[in-house]
Design an enzyme around this catalytic site. Structure first.
Site, short mmCIF file in Angstrom:
data_model
loop_
_atom_site.label_atom_id
_atom_site.label_comp_id
_atom_site.label_asym_id
_atom_site.label_seq_id
_atom_site.Cartn_x
_atom_site.Cartn_y
_atom_site.Cartn_z
N PRO A 130 0.74 -1.25 -0.21
CA PRO A 130 0.14 -0.09 0.02
C PRO A 130 0.88 1.37 0.11
O PRO A 130 0.49 2.21 -0.60
CB PRO A 130 -0.80 -0.12 1.35
CG PRO A 130 -0.79 -1.55 1.41
CD PRO A 130 0.29 -2.20 1.03
N ASN A 131 2.09 1.32 0.67
CA ASN A 131 2.87 2.25 0.81
C ASN A 131 4.20 2.17 0.04
O ASN A 131 5.04 2.98 0.42
CB ASN A 131 3.14 2.76 2.24
CG ASN A 131 2.02 3.38 2.81
OD1 ASN A 131 1.28 4.06 2.35
ND2 ASN A 131 1.82 2.75 3.78
N GLN A 341 -12.96 5.31 -31.36
CA GLN A 341 -13.38 6.34 -31.88
C GLN A 341 -14.24 5.83 -33.65
O GLN A 341 -14.91 6.42 -34.00
CB GLN A 341 -12.30 7.32 -32.42
CG GLN A 341 -12.44 8.75 -32.80
CD GLN A 341 -13.02 9.59 -31.82
OE1 GLN A 341 -13.26 8.96 -30.52
NE2 GLN A 341 -13.76 10.43 -32.15
N ILE A 342 -13.35 5.14 -34.13
CA ILE A 342 -13.94 4.18 -35.29
C ILE A 342 -15.16 3.69 -35.22
O ILE A 342 -16.33 3.69 -35.87
CB ILE A 342 -13.02 3.33 -36.13
CG1 ILE A 342 -11.71 3.98 -36.56
CG2 ILE A 342 -13.58 2.67 -37.20
CD1 ILE A 342 -10.52 3.22 -36.93
N GLY A 345 -20.34 5.28 -31.48
CA GLY A 345 -21.27 5.10 -30.14
C GLY A 345 -21.09 3.54 -29.93
O GLY A 345 -21.15 3.38 -28.64
N GLU A 368 3.63 -2.96 -13.49
CA GLU A 368 4.98 -3.57 -13.63
C GLU A 368 5.91 -2.29 -13.80
O GLU A 368 6.81 -2.42 -14.75
CB GLU A 368 5.10 -4.64 -14.71
CG GLU A 368 4.60 -5.99 -14.16
CD GLU A 368 5.25 -7.39 -14.73
OE1 GLU A 368 6.14 -7.22 -15.41
OE2 GLU A 368 4.24 -8.08 -14.97
N1 COS Z 1 18.80 -5.28 -12.11
C1 COS Z 1 19.89 -5.60 -10.96
N2 COS Z 1 19.73 -4.59 -10.23
C2 COS Z 1 19.38 -3.58 -10.24
C3 COS Z 1 18.40 -3.05 -11.22
C4 COS Z 1 18.21 -4.08 -11.94
N3 COS Z 1 17.25 -3.83 -13.08
N4 COS Z 1 17.76 -2.06 -10.82
C5 COS Z 1 18.66 -1.49 -9.44
N5 COS Z 1 19.39 -2.52 -9.29
C6 COS Z 1 20.12 -2.35 -7.98
C7 COS Z 1 21.14 -1.11 -8.13
O1 COS Z 1 22.31 -1.61 -8.79
C8 COS Z 1 21.52 -0.98 -6.69
O2 COS Z 1 22.36 -1.88 -6.19
P1 COS Z 1 23.39 -1.59 -4.99
O3 COS Z 1 22.71 -1.12 -3.54
O4 COS Z 1 24.38 -2.62 -5.11
O5 COS Z 1 24.20 -0.17 -5.32
C9 COS Z 1 20.12 -1.25 -6.00
O6 COS Z 1 19.47 -2.23 -6.86
C10 COS Z 1 19.26 0.24 -5.83
O7 COS Z 1 19.19 0.52 -7.15
P2 COS Z 1 18.67 2.00 -7.31
O8 COS Z 1 19.47 2.92 -6.46
O9 COS Z 1 18.66 2.43 -8.62
O10 COS Z 1 17.26 2.00 -6.78
P3 COS Z 1 16.16 3.04 -6.72
O11 COS Z 1 15.44 3.04 -5.27
O12 COS Z 1 16.48 4.34 -7.20
O13 COS Z 1 14.71 2.48 -7.56
C11 COS Z 1 13.60 2.01 -9.43
C12 COS Z 1 15.19 1.96 -8.83
C13 COS Z 1 12.92 3.06 -9.46
C14 COS Z 1 14.20 1.74 -11.08
C15 COS Z 1 12.71 0.74 -9.09
O14 COS Z 1 12.41 1.13 -7.73
C16 COS Z 1 11.55 0.29 -9.77
O15 COS Z 1 12.08 -0.35 -10.67
N6 COS Z 1 10.53 0.71 -9.35
C17 COS Z 1 9.20 0.34 -10.01
C18 COS Z 1 8.56 -0.89 -9.26
C19 COS Z 1 7.74 -1.56 -10.27
O16 COS Z 1 7.85 -1.71 -11.31
N7 COS Z 1 6.69 -2.05 -9.39
C20 COS Z 1 5.61 -2.68 -10.23
C21 COS Z 1 5.53 -3.94 -9.51
S1 COS Z 1 4.11 -4.36 -10.43
S2 COS Z 1 4.48 -6.33 -10.56
#
Ligand code: COS
Length: 383
Positions: A130-131, A341-342, A345, A368
């Site tokens: 949730p958060n 649109q095509i 209604g 995702e």
């Molecule tokens: N593959 C492997 N490692 C990864 C990675 C990837 N794709 N992305 C980040 N990491 C690693 C980084 O290398 C970093 O490692 P270290 O701690 O060793 O330095 C660590 O993870 C943290 O990475 P980062 O600082 O980039 O993390 P952030 O908190 O800035 O977050 C995003 C990165 C925004 C990309 C991430 O939080 C994200 O993907 N958010 C979206 C989540 C999502 O899609 N949720 C929906 C789920 S629905 S199933």
């Protein structure tokens, strides 16, 4: 798999097989399932019989050992007809079975994977809370080592395939400590469904993917033994992020399939429906819409298939996966909107599948990783 613009006979056969199944078995009931917001055990089992579970899992664990292009094509063909069924398959393979196959110990793979390759067992991916949505490190679920096991407490939300009586378990990301720099240490746990304290309940009143299962997960003093840690303690975030890199390929495939399905529906309608004495397609205003849809679909397909090729060749593919997910979801939204649109209604009426396509497309720019997160990750690769 080579990088070719010509589909192999094997791939064509897979495409035809899934397309026929979707046309014959899913299409006649898709609208009803959507209306009733009903997950179909029957279709899930049938998709299992067709070999759509454990797609990328190797045959030694009961999987199909498909390459990524084949997997994407299978998802695409389902999404051409119905996003809900495509979602069940995409979430299960990429997010459910995938991480166990890639990071599981031999014992974990032997224990869980065969059941997850049949269409009779589903596995959920417990990341979002949730958060903690886009900020996936903000997990609040905790795991504390007490006595001889980990004790998990927390909540997960919007977890596909998590609340059905076919669900066998979930992968849960939890905080297991603090790193030196103050960030949380995150670890993934494999939590079997029958573990006391784990409760999953279906979420209802969704706008889209109404016939796929979405659940809310509650963990209340859930005891998990050490040997059910996936990968290593502290490796959880990396596992989750790499799993999403893979997952974005199947969401992109859903977008491509939805866009193609919307074009098919719109094209058929534009040929049949007349206005001002001629079929709609004879009006340039409509023909140009169809041309724009077809052009964007072609570009989306090339981007996605290139990404699949890179993944299969073990080349860097994560940036391409974000681009494919971002672009295919935008093309899906564009095509379903232009299609609506095509239809005029009629496109606003539930009786016409384009209405469902328009709703289903909305998830693709949010699930995702939102479109904004895709742009964030892509831009980081550019620096
Ligand atoms: N593959 C492997 N490692 C990864 C990675 C990837 N794709 N992305 C980040 N990491 C690693 C980084 O290398 C970093 O490692 P270290 O701690 O060793 O330095 C660590 O993870 C943290 O990475 P980062 O600082 O980039 O993390 P952030 O908190 O800035 O977050 C995003 C990165 C925004 C990309 C991430 O939080 C994200 O993907 N958010 C979206 C989540 C999502 O899609 N949720 C929906 C789920 S629905 S199933």
């Amino acid at each position: 798999m080579s990088y070719s613009f010509v589909e192999s006979d094997e791939l064509k056969l897979l495409r035809e097989t899934v397309a026929n199944f979707a046309e014959k078995e899913i299409k006649p009931i898709a609208q009803q399932l959507d209306k009733q917001e009903k997950f179909s055990h029957h279709l899930t089992e049938q998709m299992g019989n067709l070999g759509l579970f454990g797609t990328i899992v190797s045959q030694d664990f009961g999987g199909q050992g498909m390459d990524y292009l084949s997997y994407a094509v299978a998802v695409e063909e389902l999404a051409k007809i119905d996003s809900s069924q495509a979602a069940t398959i995409a979430a299960h393979n990429s997010l459910g079975a995938g991480p166990i196959f890639y990071y599981g110990s031999q014992e974990q793979k032997d224990k869980f994977l065969p059941n997850l390759c049949t269409g009779r067992g589903l596995w959920g991916f417990g990341l979002t809370e949730p958060n903690a949505g886009s900020d996936a490190q903000a997990t609040q679920t905790t795991a504390k080592y007490v006595g001889d096991s980990w004790v998990l407490n927390g909540q997960k939300i919007w977890i596909t395939n998590s609340a059905t009586d076919m669900t066998k378990g979930l992968t849960i990301q939890a905080v297991t400590g603090r790193l030196k720099d103050g960030r949380p240490e995150l670890t993934c746990f494999l939590v079997p469904y029958n573990t006391p304290g784990l409760n999953c309940r279906p979420m209802s009143d969704k706008m889209m993917w109404r016939a796929s299962n979405t659940g809310e997960v509650f963990l209340d003093d859930v005891k998990v033994p050490d040997h059910l840690i996936l990968g290593r303690k502290g490796q959880g975030f990396k596992i989750m992020m790499e799993t999403l890199d893979n997952g974005r390929i199947s969401i992109a495939a859903m977008g491509l399939g939805l866009a193609k399905g919307a074009l098919n529906l719109s094209l058929n309608y534009a040929k049949e429906r007349k206005s001002f004495g001629v079929p709609l397609i004879k009006h340039q205003a409509i023909a140009f819409k169809l041309a724009d849809m077809a052009t964007r679909i072609e570009a989306a397909e090339n981007l996605l298939y290139k990404c699949c090729w890179a993944k299969q060749k073990k080349l860097a593919f994560a940036k391409l996966a974000c681009m494919a997910k971002l672009y295919c979801s935008e093309v899906a939204e564009f095509c379903s909107r232009e299609g609506q649109q095509i239809f005029g209604g009629y496109g606003l009426m539930k009786e016409y599948p384009i209405e469902r396509f328009y709703r289903d497309a909305a998830l693709l720019r949010i699930g995702e990783g939102t479109s904004e997160i895709q742009r964030l990750v892509i831009s980081r690769y550019l620096n």
